[in-house]
Structure formats: C-alpha cells, structure tokens
Design a protein around this motif. Structure first.
Motif, PDB file in Angstrom:
ATOM      1  N   GLN A 117       0.849  -1.262   0.118  1.00 40.78           N
ATOM      2  CA  GLN A 117      -0.089   0.175  -0.021  1.00 40.78           C
ATOM      3  C   GLN A 117       0.850   1.245  -0.046  1.00 40.78           C
ATOM      4  OE1 GLN A 117      -3.055   0.006   2.970  1.00 40.78           O
ATOM      5  NE2 GLN A 117      -3.367  -2.237   2.780  1.00 40.78           N
ATOM      6  N   TYR A 118       1.849   1.315   0.645  1.00 37.37           N
ATOM      7  CA  TYR A 118       2.595   2.726   0.925  1.00 37.37           C
ATOM      8  C   TYR A 118       3.793   2.771  -0.064  1.00 37.37           C
ATOM      9  CZ  TYR A 118       0.444   2.474   5.737  1.00 37.37           C
ATOM     10  OH  TYR A 118      -0.673   2.709   6.757  1.00 37.37           O
ATOM     11  N   LEU A 119       4.494   1.646  -0.394  1.00 37.02           N
ATOM     12  CA  LEU A 119       5.657   1.776  -1.128  1.00 37.02           C
ATOM     13  C   LEU A 119       5.227   2.663  -2.261  1.00 37.02           C
ATOM     14  CD1 LEU A 119       8.638   1.709  -1.088  1.00 37.02           C
ATOM     15  CD2 LEU A 119       8.654  -0.853  -1.582  1.00 37.02           C
ATOM     16  N   PRO A 120       4.429   1.916  -3.191  1.00 34.86           N
ATOM     17  CA  PRO A 120       4.113   2.620  -4.811  1.00 34.86           C
ATOM     18  C   PRO A 120       3.576   4.106  -4.500  1.00 34.86           C
ATOM     19  CG  PRO A 120       2.922   0.585  -4.262  1.00 34.86           C
ATOM     20  CD  PRO A 120       3.364   0.802  -2.964  1.00 34.86           C
ATOM     21  N   LYS A 121       3.088   4.410  -3.350  1.00 27.10           N
ATOM     22  CA  LYS A 121       2.721   6.028  -3.269  1.00 27.10           C
ATOM     23  C   LYS A 121       3.842   6.973  -2.718  1.00 27.10           C
ATOM     24  CE  LYS A 121      -2.219   4.675  -2.385  1.00 27.10           C
ATOM     25  NZ  LYS A 121      -3.288   4.973  -1.751  1.00 27.10           N
TER      26      LYS A 121
END
Length: 570
Positions: A391-395
C-alpha cells in the motif's frame, strides 16, 4: 472372544500401516467361493479359519476381501483378530450377537454424529445380514459369516477413529507418537462394548467433551429431519482463468448446475456467452438477486449452499472440535473468525463476549494457540512490512509526503525519526530498511489498548479507531489482527484474574483502577500479565444455537478446501 488377552507389540508395527496403504490396487482379490457347513455347531470354527486366510491376503492386497469388499483399517483389524485367536465376534452358531443390531442401527443413523453411513460398509453389511437372516441355504455358507464379521469389525474401528480424531487429516492418528497406545485404545473400546454389552457409552467416550461440539451435535436431528436431500452439482471456483481446459470444464459444470434448476435447457453443447449470461440471469431472478448475468464467487457460493453441502459443513465443524485439546484450560479466550466474535470462558462459564473484526481474505487472521503475555495502553503502531510493500511503497515513490498525511513517521534502525524526502524510494520493491510508525493517541489504528501474545505472525488483539465498523454484519476488514469491541471488559477481566491468582509474596504493578486512570490520562503504559490466559483463534463456520444450526459465511474458504479435499465424494 477373550477380552482380557492382549498382545500389544504384535500389532504396533501393523497399525503404523493403516494410513500408508495406497488407495489404488491392481492385485488379484481373494476368492470367495461358497464354503458350506451344514452343522451350525461347526460353522464358527470354519469361519475363524477363513478369517486368518482372508486377512493374510487382505494385508497384501490393500484390504481387498473380494471385488465388492475392501477393509479400511486392515492392519488394526488383523491385529485385533490375531489377539482374539481369529474367532468371530459378531455371531455364534448362526445367531447374531446383540451388539450387531446396535452397530447396524448406529451406521444407518450415523448422520446424527456428523458421519456418513457409506463410509462404514452400510450397504454391504445390510445386504449380508439380510441374506443370512432370510436365506437358510446362505446361512450355511461360512465365508459369508466371515465377511460379515470382518465388515462389522472394520466398521466399528472406523467409527471409533472418526469419532476420536475426525477425517480432516488422513494421518491424524500419527499426531500421537505412541501408536501402540492408540491402537490399544481402539481395541479396548471394542472389547469394552462386548464385555458390557453396551454400545452407546463406548461411542460417547470417544467423542470430544467440548460444549460447542455437544451443542452442534444436539441440533443435527432437527436439521436432517427437514433436510432437502437433492444432490446438486458442486461448482469448484475459482478455476485457472488462463487454462482453456479448466475454463471449458468450469462452463460445463455451471451449465449442468443451471440445468438442474431449469435455468438452461440443454446439455448437448456448451452455451455461448449470451446463452450462459441469460441462464445466469434466470438463476439470479429466481434467487432475488440483481440480474447482471455475471458469475462471481458470491454467486457460486450461493449455488453450492444447499442442505447436502451444509451437512458437510456440519461434519467438518464437528471434526474441528476433535483437533482441540481433549480438555480445555479452566480459563481461555476463544475467537471464532467466521462468527466474528470473542468469548472468555472461566470454569465452563461464559465470562464475557464481544464482536470482533478479523483479517480480510487477502490478509487472513491466522489460526493459532497462544496466551496473553502483556497489555499496553495508548500503544504505538509499527506498520507491518506487507502493508508497506502493498500500500505505502508505490505511493511513496511518487509522493514522499504520503506518510505525513496518514499521521505516520519513518524511523531508522537507531530509533531516530528521519525525513521520507531524504530516501531514494525508487530502489526499494520488497521492503525498506526503516520502520513506519504511528504515535499513540486516539487516532492510532490500534485504538487505545493492545493485547500481545506470542505468535510468529506479528498479530495481536486490540481496540480500533474505526469503531463504527462493528456495526457491519461482515467484518473481515483488518490486516490480520483481531479488533475487539469490548476491549475494556477483556482488559479488566485479565487484570482481575491476575490479582486473584497472584502468588503469595508477589505483587502487581497494575490493576483495574490503574488501567482506568492511565486511559483517562492518555498515558502509554506496559503491563506484564503474570497469570497468562490461553488464547485460541479458530475457524468454526457453524454452531448449535437456540435449537438450530447457525451457519456463518465461509469467509476464507476453509470449509470449501476441506470439502473438496476430504468430502467431495460424500
């Protein structure tokens, strides 16, 4: 029969073979030519001689007695007869032992125990017994009495095994290293039935003594009395979408299922997409659903939700009780995932209950045994790596300020907070060398209370800052942890239990009053639990409730997997 004689070591090795024998066998079955004995006084001796010969062959022919008879627990049956000098036990001088009718009646009504009559030679036993009862010529055939004796014995051992350990693991008996002891338990059970001439008490002694098992079993008769026994095609879903073979097989299965309820009229060819869509719409209209013609997992679950399949779920659930300890602790926390509830049991009394939220299907809450080791007020939250990666890394790769929007901070291995803007996020794909944390507070994802327990999955029980979600009927919504609505009651119970069971001379650094004060002051405090309360997180998709069977959604497909693995032919 001599119930006192035993030869434990003689059958220890043989019993190890029970669940190793292959399911298929191409060897020649034993011949069962007529063996006529006109004198009833001599038929038992001849039948006993046949027993030894047939069992010797069955041991090397995968349990085969003849083309229609195959013993399920051949080594155990052989060990039993060897210990009994190969004497028949179910009849004497062409007359049945009183227990014979009791066993046959039990098999006929085996559903009341969550069992299936076909598993215990029901048709063969009934046919053989009727033949021997009604045909005076057949009654002189010693080979038929031999076969009947073998089938009754094999059936009884199989029943005792299924009542004790269930059917969810074909090698479940090997969970106990003392195989000789287990073999003795089953053989002792058969001997006790004959020595006391009582069948039901022996069966009951092999069953779980858990209240939930008893409650579910008690409502089976009401369910089966009104059960729709029509057999419908079971639809396996999902299928391998990129496999043409699997796709065609799936369409054919769906077509057959829709044909059974007159939603599609033909089976001689596969339907095209329009024909299939129209048939699905007919089914959806029949069930009061939105008529979009789309085949989904929820639609397939509905197709598979009939009384025959529901009974299999009852059988699976009863077997899950057999995987629990024979005796539960005096105090324990019980979390049932499909039921979305938590219970605390104290000396067979329900001390408290609570709604829970468990893991989503993509981040399942694991099944485990553990115990509460400590509790924390106003905990911090360290985000699991799985959430960071998915969830966090791509953003973060496009917006390093994303963490700040969520109220999260980035911490290095030394515990120092660093700026996300100073990190080259493009170089990471499977994880990061930092911790992502959320400070304690009312908006923390863990809420204001956390219960820790030893486990390898980094999950725990906790409060939540999304308490409105407890209103949902379906509550598989978390990343794997269990959110507890009545967390305060649980905390106070554990605190009171710790105080009540404190060893003489020992002291606690917390109690119910201090917990209330720390919460009121919004203080971060750690409490070590001394009298650790056992925790069981389990998957029971039905239970006996208010005189009926209450079914829960098979949220993780655990029942479906067990059904397809062990009950597909039932």
């Amino acid at each position: 029969m001599n119930p006192n004689k035993s030869s434990v070591t003689a059958f220890a090795f043989l019993f190890l073979l029970i669940f190793i024998a292959a399911c298929n066998d191409n060897s020649t079955a034993v011949s069962t030519k007529d063996d006529i004995v006109t004198n009833p006084e001599k038929i038992d001796a001849r039948a006993g001689k046949n027993l030894k010969e047939i069992l010797l062959n069955a041991m090397t022919n995968n349990g085969r007695v003849d083309d229609s008879i195959r013993l399920q627990l051949t080594p155990l049956v052989n060990a039993f007869y060897s210990d009994n000098q190969y004497s028949t036990i179910w009849s004497e001088k062409e007359k049945w032992h009183p227990l014979t009718d009791s066993l046959l009646d039990f098999i006929e009504h085996a559903e009341l125990y969550g069992l299936f009559p076909k598993d215990y030679h029901f048709k063969n036993i009934r046919s053989l017994k009727n033949m021997l009862d009604q045909d005076s010529v057949k009654r002189m055939n010693a080979k038929l009495w031999t076969n009947a004796d073998l089938l009754f014995t094999d059936a009884m051992f199989h029943i005792l095994k299924d009542l004790k350990v269930g059917r969810l693991q074909p090698d479940s008996i090997s969970l106990n290293d003392d195989t000789t002891f287990i073999a003795n338990v089953y053989i002792a059970g058969v001997k006790k039935a004959f020595s006391t001439n009582q069948f039901t008490p022996v069966l009951n002694s092999f069953e779980p003594q858990h209240a939930g098992y008893t409650a579910l079993k008690s409502v089976i008769k009401k369910f089966t009395d009104s059960m729709d026994r029509r057999q419908f095609t079971y639809v396996v879903y999902p299928y391998k979408a990129k496999s043409e073979k699997d796709s065609i097989k799936f369409i054919g299965t769906i077509q057959k299922r829709l044909n059974e309820i007159n939603c599609i009229s033909f089976l001689n060819k596969l339907p095209d997409s329009t024909e299939l869509g129209d048939a699905v719409k007919k089914y959806q209209k029949l069930k009061g659903l939105k008529q979009d013609g789309i085949i989904s997992s929820s639609l397939v679950r509905l197709m598979n939700s009939n009384d025959v399949e529901k009974f299999k779920r009852i059988a699976i659930t009863l077997d899950r009780y057999k995987q629990l300890p024979p005796k539960m602790p005096e105090k324990y926390i019980w979390v049932n995932l499909p039921g979305y509830y938590l219970e605390v049991w104290d000396h067979d009394t329900l001390a408290l209950e609570s709604k829970v939220i468990c893991g989503k299907t993509s981040t399942r809450t694991p099944l485990l045994n553990s115990y509460i080791t400590n509790m924390v007020t106003y905990p911090t939250w360290t985000v699991p790596n799985s959430i960071i990666v998915k969830q966090y890394l791509p953003k973060l790769k496009t917006n390093p300020g994303y963490l700040a929007k969520l109220g999260l901070k980035l911490v290095n291995s030394k515990g120092v907070t660093i700026s996300p803007w100073d990190v080259n996020w493009a170089k990471y794909s499977k994880g990061i060398p930092y911790k992502v944390m959320q400070n304690s507070g009312d908006n923390n994802a863990l809420g204001i209370f956390k219960f820790n327990f030893d486990n390898e999955y980094a999950v725990y029980l906790h409060d939540t800052n999304q308490r409105y979600l407890f209103k949902n009927a379906s509550r598989a919504l978390s990343h794997g942890c269990v959110r507890v609505q009545e967390w305060e009651k649980l905390a106070y119970y554990i605190a009171a239990n710790d105080s009540l069971n404190l060893p003489v001379g020992d002291s606690l650094r917390y109690n119910t009053d201090s917990i209330k004060q720390w919460i009121a002051n919004k203080q971060h405090k750690y409490m070590s639990v001394k009298d650790k309360v056992n925790l069981y997180i389990r998957y029971f998709s039905c239970e006996g409730k208010n005189g009926n069977v209450k079914f829960y959604d098979d949220i993780y497909g655990e029942d479906r997997a067990m059904r397809e693995k062990y009950f597909s032919d039932k």
